[in-house]
Design an enzyme around this catalytic site. Structure first.
Site: not given
Ligand SMILES: NC(=O)c1ccc[n+]([C@@H]2O[C@H](COP(=O)([O-])OP(=O)(O)OC[C@H]3O[C@@H](n4cnc5c(N)ncnc54)[C@H](OP(=O)(O)O)[C@@H]3O)[C@@H](O)[C@H]2O)c1
Length: 316
Positions: A30, A34, A183
């Site tokens: 969402n 993702g 983390y």
């Molecule tokens: N963005 C970066 O720079 C970056 C860098 C390295 C790695 N990553 C990795 O990429 C992945 C995606 O991150 P993103 O950047 O797209 O962040 P994001 O926009 O915050 O998305 C994270 C997603 O995980 C969901 N989530 C969190 N806690 C949850 C739970 N308890 N149960 C089910 N869903 C849950 C969130 O849902 P809600 O909206 O309901 O909270 C949201 O849909 C993560 O694993 C992150 O560690 C990101």
């Protein structure tokens, strides 16, 4: 050698692919990476099951994707990775509703949370990012076994450079809590889980890939105070003077590449970044994967610990 690189986008990586008849399950669909991963794969004909913990946020994401791709085949399912009971109920519903999963993308995550605990008493980042996905994957395995592509993608991070898994005290019961080492531990666990999946399931043709997406501005930073954000940016730009943010389609490209690239066929247990398999590197601050994250005996140790903590059992 991959034809794609740092700047490649989801649509470029998937160009010419026909994913009709394929089912993809994406956690954290969402928001951020993702949602873009779901959009891009659905735009190539895949049936995408979008998992999230909030139905109204999922509905908004579906509407946003349908606005661009009216024929996208999307389903939603609610699952909260901070609760083993919720994971078991959600995956039981998934096994009733869906016939198979070709690609599972364990993308959801939290970063730098305060010292919080899941419903089962696990430290929040280890519990959500690793243990929740470990239990979810175990419960979805019967559907993955029935899939054709049989790939599992685990979102890790260069944050895994911050440290290995502390097997003696993964939940910070006996050491001071630090949001960044926590983390890092959870993101190292994502790579070790990838190695463990490969060790256990390559024989069944199931292959797993860890992914570092790059640095992308999403909702991931929501737990950081302005001081934490400044400190992080200082550390990142000091270690990498060429640091640049990726766009969200660039950030989600490596997940889409790991999920579909022909050159990865038949071999997983690797860590990917910028749309290629990364080299082992214990020195670099700007690329590669640490050897402790690919260590096969650490992977087995984490597997046993995760089974013990969650009670989840993979089919043998
Ligand atoms: N963005 C970066 O720079 C970056 C860098 C390295 C790695 N990553 C990795 O990429 C992945 C995606 O991150 P993103 O950047 O797209 O962040 P994001 O926009 O915050 O998305 C994270 C997603 O995980 C969901 N989530 C969190 N806690 C949850 C739970 N308890 N149960 C089910 N869903 C849950 C969130 O849902 P809600 O909206 O309901 O909270 C949201 O849909 C993560 O694993 C992150 O560690 C990101």
């Amino acid at each position: 050698m991959s034809e794609f690189d740092w700047a490649s986008t989801t649509d470029e990586v998937l160009e010419g692919k026909d994913l009709s008849g394929r089912t993809v399950f994406v956690t954290g669909a969402n928001s951020g990476l993702g949602q873009e991963t779901a959009r891009a794969l659905a735009s190539r004909g895949a049936h995408v099951i979008m998992a999230g913990r909030d139905q109204s946020k999922l509905d908004e994401s579906v509407a946003a994707i349908h606005a661009d791709h009216p024929r996208a085949q999307l389903d939603t399912i609610t699952v909260d990775l901070t609760s083993l009971e919720n994971i078991r109920a959600a995956t039981s519903r998934a096994r009733q509703r869906f016939q198979k999963i070709d690609i599972l993308i364990n993308n959801a995550g939290v970063m730098a949370t305060p010292f919080l605990h899941t419903a089962d008493g696990f430290e929040m980042q280890f519990g959500t990012n690793h243990l929740g996905h470990f239990a979810l994957t175990a419960e979805l395995m019967p559907l993955i076994e029935r899939g054709h592509l049989k790939r599992i993608v685990n979102l890790s991070s260069r944050g895994h450079f911050m440290g290995p898994v502390n097997f003696e005290d993964p939940n910070y019961q006996h050491r001071p809590y630090d949001p960044w080492t926590s983390y890092g531990q959870s993101k190292t666990a994502n790579v070790l889980f990838t190695v463990g999946l490969e060790q256990h399931f390559a024989v069944l043709g199931i292959h797993a890939y860890a992914v570092h997406p790059g640095g992308i501005e999403t909702n991931l930073g929501r737990h950081m105070s302005p001081e934490m954000r400044d400190g992080l940016m200082q550390r990142v730009t000091t270690s990498d003077s060429n640091f640049r943010w990726k766009t969200i389609p660039q950030g989600a490209a490596t997940s889409c590449w790991a999920a579909t690239a022909d050159e990865l066929e038949g071999s997983g247990g690797v860590y990917c970044e910028d749309c290629h398999v990364a080299e082992v590197d214990d020195e670099s601050q700007v690329s590669g994967v640490r050897s402790y994250a690919l260590n096969p005996s650490y992977a087995e140790r984490l597997w046993a610990l995760s089974e013990q903590l969650t009670g989840a059992k993979f089919p043998s």
